[in-house]
Design an enzyme around this catalytic site. Structure first.
Site, PDB file in Angstrom:
ATOM      1  NE  ARG A  43      -0.595   1.652   3.651  1.00  0.00           N
ATOM      2  CZ  ARG A  43       0.535   2.276   3.915  1.00  0.00           C
ATOM      3  NH1 ARG A  43       1.638   1.633   4.230  1.00  0.00           N
ATOM      4  NH2 ARG A  43       0.603   3.602   3.858  1.00  0.00           N
ATOM      5  N   GLY A  44       0.222   2.385  -0.162  1.00  0.00           N
ATOM      6  CA  GLY A  44       0.978   3.636  -0.261  1.00  0.00           C
ATOM      7  C   GLY A  44       1.237   3.903  -1.745  1.00  0.00           C
ATOM      8  CB  ALA A  45       0.665   6.912  -3.815  1.00  0.00           C
ATOM      9  NE  ARG A  86      -6.198   0.707  -2.185  1.00  0.00           N
ATOM     10  CZ  ARG A  86      -5.591   1.311  -1.165  1.00  0.00           C
ATOM     11  NH1 ARG A  86      -4.307   1.125  -0.953  1.00  0.00           N
ATOM     12  NH2 ARG A  86      -6.269   2.118  -0.362  1.00  0.00           N
ATOM     13  CD  GLN A 191      -3.759   2.653   6.569  1.00  0.00           C
ATOM     14  OE1 GLN A 191      -4.446   3.031   7.500  1.00  0.00           O
ATOM     15  NE2 GLN A 191      -4.251   2.439   5.364  1.00  0.00           N
ATOM     16  CG  ASP A 232      -2.980   8.181  -1.651  1.00  0.00           C
ATOM     17  OD1 ASP A 232      -3.128   8.824  -0.594  1.00  0.00           O
ATOM     18  OD2 ASP A 232      -2.451   7.059  -1.698  1.00  0.00           O
ATOM     19  CG  ASN A 241      -2.710  11.817   2.034  1.00  0.00           C
ATOM     20  OD1 ASN A 241      -2.054  10.941   1.469  1.00  0.00           O
ATOM     21  ND2 ASN A 241      -2.502  12.114   3.305  1.00  0.00           N
ATOM     22  CE  LYS A 242      -5.473   5.738   3.934  1.00  0.00           C
ATOM     23  NZ  LYS A 242      -6.400   4.834   3.187  1.00  0.00           N
TER      24      LYS A 242
HETATM   25  C1  LIG Z   1       2.933   7.802   0.647  1.00  0.00           C
HETATM   26  S1  LIG Z   1       1.356   7.402  -0.013  1.00  0.00           S
HETATM   27  C2  LIG Z   1       0.237   8.609   0.508  1.00  0.00           C
HETATM   28  C3  LIG Z   1      -0.182   8.384   1.916  1.00  0.00           C
HETATM   29  O1  LIG Z   1      -0.261   9.546   2.584  1.00  0.00           O
HETATM   30  C4  LIG Z   1      -1.424   7.629   2.060  1.00  0.00           C
HETATM   31  O2  LIG Z   1      -2.585   8.221   1.875  1.00  0.00           O
HETATM   32  C5  LIG Z   1      -1.269   6.235   1.952  1.00  0.00           C
HETATM   33  O3  LIG Z   1      -0.429   5.655   2.581  1.00  0.00           O
HETATM   34  C6  LIG Z   1      -2.147   5.512   1.072  1.00  0.00           C
HETATM   35  O4  LIG Z   1      -3.138   4.896   1.756  1.00  0.00           O
HETATM   36  P1  LIG Z   1      -3.299   3.350   1.773  1.00  0.00           P
HETATM   37  O5  LIG Z   1      -4.789   3.210   1.734  1.00  0.00           O
HETATM   38  O6  LIG Z   1      -2.678   2.866   3.019  1.00  0.00           O
HETATM   39  O7  LIG Z   1      -2.646   2.827   0.511  1.00  0.00           O
END
Ligand SMILES: CSC[C@@H](O)[C@@H](O)C(=O)COP(=O)(O)O
Length: 343
Positions: A43-45, A86, A191, A232, A241-242
């Site tokens: 996970r994470g962009a 996703r 997270q 993201d 973003n999250k």
């Molecule tokens: C470094 S990716 C951007 C993050 O801030 C974030 O939103 C993230 O970790 C993505 O969410 P996730 O749903 O855990 O894939």
């Protein structure tokens, strides 16, 4: 250890487990990798950008092909499958597309395999380099003694290595600045508490965990000097973003606290606006159980209606600066983002 690596299969640190119980997940088939992405094992962009590219390499290696045409068809179908996992983080699509385009240039099965894997490895290398650059640029915004509030996980586990927002914090610490971090737990999948708090503690960086609902009080009490988050997708009018990021941005504005976003240029999708972006909605189970990993502990009525968006859109007017690998971009973004994208 890198979050993604290759050995004729994509190996990931399975982030559905608690750090003390981390296991390596081996994906030998594209379907397995797609499942891993959906359940957030990876996970994470930026990590998704590399995972998507490795997915194309995996598609090229996972079976034999009777012709190049058949192989190219299989790669295209695999790209569609990976892209369907996703919808919000644009980096996933960037990684898939880059590796697919590189592979499609090949004229034999062996050449296609080599090209796909080479491109995926290049993307993974680039991610580490750009995170270090972002770190160096972003660290200039941090002062000795700062307390920085962050959300989600933007560190080694969300990238191939080092991190975006956490990479900036790591770089500032490496430069000798004394930095404290307040990590929002980041419900519903935690997270922040599971991954960010753990990562920072591993590095010996001072971290305090709060529930997301405590962000207001820590700002009101003057406990936060800066907010730094990842992204993201960044479009012409907003940063995705999250979930919870928008709340932090509005609170930061109210309290006169700078709000920074750290993201590589592949996170920009400047042709689009917020209304064009789909926000992923995830399962009800993530909210009604004490945690998705303990499905025997209900914390809400089983039949309750649930709304569970994974991301939100923060209008750019709340963003003080965006930290990229080519430097820090300040408002007006409509003028300055195109310049940095073109550089
Ligand atoms: C470094 S990716 C951007 C993050 O801030 C974030 O939103 C993230 O970790 C993505 O969410 P996730 O749903 O855990 O894939």
């Amino acid at each position: 250890m890198r979050t993604i690596f290759w050995d004729n299969c994509v190996k990931l640190i399975d982030q559905t487990k608690l750090p003390e119980k981390f296991e390596i997940l081996e994906c030998k088939r594209v379907e397995e990798l797609a499942e891993a992405i959906k359940k957030l094992a990876v996970r994470g962009a930026p990590a998704l950008e590399a995972a998507g590219a490795y997915g194309i390499a995996l598609a090229a290696h996972e079976r034999d092909f009777s012709s190049v045409d058949e192989m190219k068809e299989h790669l295209k179908k695999s790209a569609e499958l990976l892209a369907s996992t996703r919808p919000t983080a644009v980096n996933l699509f960037v990684g898939i597309e880059r590796a697919l385009n590189a592979a499609l240039k090949g004229e034999s099965v062996e050449e296609i395999r080599k090209l796909a894997l080479k491109e995926a490895e290049k993307i993974a290398e680039e991610d580490v380099e750009r995170n270090k650059l972002m770190g160096r640029f972003g660290a200039k915004l941090i002062e000795d003694g700062d307390t920085i509030l962050t959300i989600c996980n933007t560190g080694r586990l969300a990238t191939v290595d080092w991190g975006t927002a956490l990479g900036v914090i790591r770089s500032a610490v490496e430069e000798g600045k004394r930095v404290k971090v307040i990590a929002c737990e980041t419900r519903p999948l935690n997270q922040g508490s599971r991954l960010t708090a753990w990562e920072l503690m591993q590095d010996g960086i001072d971290v305090t965990l709060i529930a997301d609902s405590m962000a207001g009080i820590v700002m009101q009490r003057g406990m936060v000097d800066k907010v730094i988050v990842g992204a993201d997708r960044i479009v012409r009018d907003a940063v995705f973003n999250k979930i919870g990021t928008y709340t932090l941005a509005v609170l930061a504005k109210e309290h006169g606290i700078p709000f920074f976003v750290a993201a590589p240029l592949t996170t920009f999708d400047w042709e689009r606006e917020a209304k064009d972006v789909e926000i992923e909605e995830r399962s009800k189970e993530e909210l009604i159980y004490c945690h998705i990993t303990c499905k025997n502990r209900l914390i809400a009525p089983k039949d309750v209606e649930v709304f569970n968006p994974a991301f939100d859109a923060t209008p750019l007017k709340y963003v003080s600066a965006i930290i990229t690998e080519r430097g820090v971009v300040f408002p007006p973004y409509e003028e300055n983002v195109p310049k940095i994208l073109k550089k």
